[in-house]
Design an enzyme around this catalytic site. Structure first.
Site, mmCIF file in Angstrom:
data_model
loop_
_atom_site.group_PDB
_atom_site.id
_atom_site.type_symbol
_atom_site.label_atom_id
_atom_site.label_comp_id
_atom_site.label_asym_id
_atom_site.label_seq_id
_atom_site.Cartn_x
_atom_site.Cartn_y
_atom_site.Cartn_z
ATOM 1 N N ARG A 1 -27.936 7.707 1.612
ATOM 2 C CA ARG A 1 -27.099 5.712 0.939
ATOM 3 C C ARG A 1 -26.204 6.032 0.433
ATOM 4 O O ARG A 1 -26.137 6.315 -0.773
ATOM 5 C CB ARG A 1 -28.238 5.302 1.515
ATOM 6 C CG ARG A 1 -27.156 3.705 0.831
ATOM 7 C CD ARG A 1 -28.163 2.546 0.094
ATOM 8 N NE ARG A 1 -27.727 1.672 0.298
ATOM 9 C CZ ARG A 1 -27.939 0.455 -0.820
ATOM 10 N NH1 ARG A 1 -28.675 0.507 -2.079
ATOM 11 N NH2 ARG A 1 -27.203 -0.561 -1.136
ATOM 12 N N HIS B 1 -20.968 -2.291 -2.518
ATOM 13 C CA HIS B 1 -21.061 -2.562 -3.401
ATOM 14 C C HIS B 1 -20.645 -2.360 -4.972
ATOM 15 O O HIS B 1 -20.761 -1.504 -5.994
ATOM 16 C CB HIS B 1 -21.792 -0.575 -4.000
ATOM 17 C CG HIS B 1 -22.941 -0.385 -4.820
ATOM 18 N ND1 HIS B 1 -23.864 -0.014 -4.098
ATOM 19 C CD2 HIS B 1 -23.322 -0.519 -5.902
ATOM 20 C CE1 HIS B 1 -24.694 0.081 -5.032
ATOM 21 N NE2 HIS B 1 -24.627 -0.521 -6.068
ATOM 22 N N GLU C 1 -27.142 -5.629 -2.695
ATOM 23 C CA GLU C 1 -27.273 -7.335 -3.980
ATOM 24 C C GLU C 1 -26.680 -7.715 -3.926
ATOM 25 O O GLU C 1 -25.388 -8.373 -4.910
ATOM 26 C CB GLU C 1 -27.465 -5.978 -5.529
ATOM 27 C CG GLU C 1 -28.437 -5.503 -4.771
ATOM 28 C CD GLU C 1 -29.104 -4.555 -6.622
ATOM 29 O OE1 GLU C 1 -30.257 -4.162 -6.680
ATOM 30 O OE2 GLU C 1 -28.445 -4.433 -7.470
ATOM 31 N N ASN D 1 -34.019 -3.254 -1.960
ATOM 32 C CA ASN D 1 -34.297 -2.941 -3.425
ATOM 33 C C ASN D 1 -34.989 -3.522 -4.382
ATOM 34 O O ASN D 1 -35.013 -5.068 -5.114
ATOM 35 C CB ASN D 1 -32.754 -3.026 -4.285
ATOM 36 C CG ASN D 1 -32.005 -2.198 -3.142
ATOM 37 O OD1 ASN D 1 -31.766 -1.370 -2.394
ATOM 38 N ND2 ASN D 1 -30.048 -2.558 -3.865
ATOM 39 N N TYR E 1 -36.808 -2.828 -9.046
ATOM 40 C CA TYR E 1 -36.969 -2.204 -9.643
ATOM 41 C C TYR E 1 -38.835 -3.081 -10.902
ATOM 42 O O TYR E 1 -39.135 -1.981 -11.221
ATOM 43 C CB TYR E 1 -36.056 -2.191 -10.413
ATOM 44 C CG TYR E 1 -34.533 -1.316 -9.965
ATOM 45 C CD1 TYR E 1 -34.695 0.102 -10.095
ATOM 46 C CD2 TYR E 1 -34.084 -2.625 -8.644
ATOM 47 C CE1 TYR E 1 -34.381 0.406 -9.905
ATOM 48 C CE2 TYR E 1 -32.860 -0.909 -8.614
ATOM 49 C CZ TYR E 1 -33.216 -0.311 -8.531
ATOM 50 O OH TYR E 1 -31.887 0.624 -8.061
ATOM 51 N N GLU F 1 -33.323 1.141 -3.048
ATOM 52 C CA GLU F 1 -33.169 1.184 -4.064
ATOM 53 C C GLU F 1 -35.471 0.832 -4.893
ATOM 54 O O GLU F 1 -35.374 -0.149 -4.485
ATOM 55 C CB GLU F 1 -32.352 0.550 -4.643
ATOM 56 C CG GLU F 1 -30.387 1.012 -4.353
ATOM 57 C CD GLU F 1 -29.959 0.403 -5.353
ATOM 58 O OE1 GLU F 1 -30.114 -0.181 -6.276
ATOM 59 O OE2 GLU F 1 -28.748 0.463 -5.263
#
Length: 462
Positions: free
Chosen positions: A98, A142, A188, A315, A317, A369
């Site tokens: 990606r 992005h 995002e 995504n 985290y 991600e």
């Protein structure tokens, strides 16, 4: 590439046998193993071959914006070293990669003439990926808006950016839509809006909640317009959007104030983007919470946003740990924290994948991600990052559990392939599977790269 330092470890550690067995048993046929990057973070060549200035080029030039006072002029020099980097991906055994297009590289002013030299770079990159048997997955935005649009019309603060973004999307899809596995419109948008226009952590560095709310609406309108435009030119790539999810947990679940604050936090980060994309409406409680700062919405806007999608990029985290108490209750961090200070809490990935599956019935999901910053260092020609291996192991296990319970996840992209420019942290934080010596641009496989390679290999050949 130094082949001596790139030799795989002899075998996956015995402790990972159960993980690999679970992955083989639960993940769907054709599951894609990948890694991810973005243009501004790795490409460099900031002023070469006709590339225009981006809002991040301008932001980096402003004193005090970047913690180490660095910039993206060179970054990882991927623009010149893309061939070497694709070789690293092939060595890992990746199915997919990606990356993002830099809008100002292919259209320096954000409107008007296209820059053929910029398109030629992505043409070469895609060819190299396909030759290596790696499926290219592209992102259109992005965070590196052409600075000319920010100067000329106010960037994302203006509705006029929406048709310009749609034109850009259509051109990329027209040129590359038959060779890309997927195209995501935005990466995002919460970060672009909130960190860029409310907290000033990201470009363009504004501090207005009302601006952030309006920008978020324009971003989602641009997403919808881009999906329409790419379908109109007959793109064969899967089309979708990539959203970041940081599930909200009340510090004290029995405390009404914490529960209420966590609900609003969830509304601002998750429901604010999922509801218009999949339900054609913004959450009423968040509109009420924003009050006079709520965005101005015109007739037809929400219908434009709610376009049918082929996939949703997830995504993930960490989680948000919400405390209204004084002093605030800190997250327990039973599995520790990353070098970003983010709590390691993999069970939230399982929970959130199941939550969005249940509440929204989305199209197929990709983990676009997931990864960690770690204080890595080179020791005798190796990078022993056992913390990242533990992070990967726990999150892949959480992913397998979610799939076993009904989440339709088709691929996993580790963030990031390379250590790179980590936005306002500059080059202080390292997320990569490959260590980058920024002075020499030498890439070195970390222990986690060897581990990830072995997992992919054994998954394919149980």
């Amino acid at each position: 590439m130094n082949r001596k330092t790139m030799q795989p470890s002899d075998a996956t550690p015995a402790t990972d046998t159960a993980l690999i067995r679970d992955l083989i048993a639960t993940l769907p046929a054709g599951f894609q193993w990948g890694s991810a990057t973005s243009a501004a973070q790795i490409e460099g060549a900031a002023r070469e071959d006709g590339k225009g200035e981006s809002i991040w080029d301008r932001f980096c030039a402003q004193p005090g914006r970047i913690k180490d006072a660095s910039n993206i002029d060179v970054a990882c020099d991927h623009y010149h070293r893309y061939g070497e980097d694709v070789d690293l991906m092939k060595w890992l055994g990746l199915d997919a990669y990606r990356f993002s297009f830099a809008w100002p590289r292919v259209q320096p002013l954000g409107r008007g003439a296209w820059n053929e030299a910029g398109f030629a770079f992505y043409d070469r990159l895609i060819d190299k990926l396909l030759e290596a048997g790696i499926r290219p997955h592209a992102t259109l935005y992005h965070w590196d808006l052409p600075q000319a649009l920010d100067d000329g019309i106010g960037g994302w603060l203006s509705r006029d950016v929406v048709p310009l973004f749609a034109d850009y999307a259509a051109e990329v899809a027209r040129r590359f839509g038959d060779r890309l596995g997927s195209i995501a419109t935005l990466n995002e948008p919460w970060c672009s809006a909130t960190l860029g226009y409310e907290t000033a952590q990201f470009a363009p560095g504004h501090t207005s909640r009302a601006e952030a709310a309006q920008v978020s609406h324009h971003l989602l309108m641009a997403h919808g317009a881009a999906i329409q435009a790419m379908r109109a030119v007959g793109s064969k790539a899967e089309l979708g959007i990539v959203l970041n999810f940081t599930p909200s947990f009340p510090a004290e679940p029995l405390l009404e104030a914490d529960r209420r604050a966590a609900r609003i936090d969830d509304g601002l980060s998750t429901r604010w983007y999922m509801d218009p994309v999949f339900r054609g409406q913004y959450p009423a409680d968040v509109i009420e919470y924003l009050g006079a700062d709520a965005p101005k919405i015109q007739p037809g806007d929400l219908a434009l946003i709610q376009q049918p999608l082929d996939f949703l990029g997830v995504n993930f985290y960490t989680r948000s740990f919400i405390s209204t108490q004084q002093p605030a209750v800190a997250p327990p961090g039973e599995l520790g924290f990353t070098d970003m200070g983010w709590e390691i809490y993999p069970q939230a990935l399982t929970q959130h994948l199941l939550r969005i599956t249940r509440e929204y019935t989305p199209p197929p999901l990709y983990i676009t991600e997931n990864g960690m910053a770690n204080a890595d260092s080179v020791v005798n020609g190796t990078v022993p990052d056992k913390e990242r291996i533990a992070y990967l192991r726990s999150h892949l296990s959480a992913l397998a559990q979610a799939v076993a319970l009904g989440a339709d996840v088709r691929g996993y992209f580790y963030w990031s392939l390379l250590d790179n420019f980590e936005w306002n942290s500059g080059y202080l934080k390292r997320f990569g599977l490959f260590h980058v010596d920024y002075a020499t641009q030498q890439r070195l496989a970390k222990d986690s790269a060897h581990w990830y390679r072995d997992v992919i290999r054994q998954y394919r050949q149980p």
